[in-house]
Design an enzyme around this catalytic site. Sequence first.
Site, short mmCIF file in Angstrom:
data_model
loop_
_atom_site.label_atom_id
_atom_site.label_comp_id
_atom_site.label_asym_id
_atom_site.label_seq_id
_atom_site.Cartn_x
_atom_site.Cartn_y
_atom_site.Cartn_z
CG LEU A 70 -1.96 -1.09 1.34
CD1 LEU A 70 -2.65 -1.03 2.70
CD2 LEU A 70 -2.97 -0.95 0.21
N GLY A 85 4.49 3.80 5.45
CA GLY A 85 4.00 4.52 6.62
C GLY A 85 5.19 4.90 7.46
CG PHE A 89 11.61 5.64 8.99
CD1 PHE A 89 12.46 6.34 8.16
CD2 PHE A 89 11.24 6.21 10.19
CE1 PHE A 89 12.96 7.57 8.52
CE2 PHE A 89 11.73 7.45 10.58
CZ PHE A 89 12.59 8.14 9.73
CG ASP A 93 4.81 13.30 10.01
OD1 ASP A 93 5.00 14.39 9.40
OD2 ASP A 93 5.04 12.20 9.50
#
Length: 354
Positions: free
Chosen positions: A42, A45, A47, A161
């Site tokens: 997909l 995410g 690292f 983040d």
Amino acid sequence: MLRSRRRITIPQNLESNAPNLQVLSFASIKEATNNFSNANNLGKGGFCPVYKGRLLKGQEIAVKRLSETSHQGLEEFKNEVELTARLQHVNLVRVLGICTEKEEKMLIYEHMPNKSLDFYIFDANRRYLLDWGRRVQIIEGVTQGLLYLQEYSNFTIVHRDLKAGNILLDKEMNPKISDFGMAKAFTKDEFEANTGRIVGTYGYVPPEYVRKGIYSMKYDVYSYGVLLLQIISGKRTACYYGSSENLTLLEYGYDLWREGEGMEFFDSSLDDSSSPLKLKRCMQVALLCVQENPAERPTMLKVYNMLKGEIEDIPSPKKPAFSVKRDEDEDSNCIIKVKIFSVNDATITQPVPR
């Protein structure tokens, strides 16, 4: 001589704090993801690569897998294990389980079928799938998620983040905040902290963090303001705007708001069903969130009340952070701000002088 191998251990109190957390076998995850096939990849995410999977009972999952040999992202992974499993809110991506068998380091999440927010708002065609009603739904959900992290969880959580790529959408297009690898927890009597390692994403990081490594709840308020401007405009932080194309997204929005021309800022894909009054309110609140001085940014509780119309007298925002220009009515002794070139979704990991 045998070399000892480093392994993540599950914190002893983790399961007691998250009773629904499952410890899954490597074999079950391998089968669920078809041996981590490229077809099920997909993306990334933080690292780690993320794979789609389906458990034997039919439940769809997303598996974040940290490389066995890489130490990059190890601290983020541990952090996410310890934090995310304890957080329970409808607007946060839910952790289902963990796998540390065979030296693996994997987190298993609920699968979010409609990808992330940036998949829609920055695409010339897909942005039309987000009408004003859906954008309001997304704004409200992200606001509720951050409000929980700052006010109603056992610890005050600073995400560090928050960005369009970390807002995932479920099958009803409800938003869920994801990726807590960089998050930090405060006790309720703490207000800010300092770090010598700067992490985050260009364009979403506030000035006090870039310059001094200081982070607090106002870090996420700043990132939220940037995100809110992107949702209502469909514009990236990586581009420049204005007639001479020398304004950042924040500067461009601020100039249009001050000149009473906010309608030019809004996404052209929004139709007549959009509420100009609510759009302008969102814009004003967003600009308050990205002000230079963190003390002048509203709390998420105030943001929530302003967006709901429960606070009618909303202050006028000052010049946004990282601006190279000054307001004419600002103190003539003020220092011109440092400008940071914003590259959307480019991750920062660097030391800062202290």
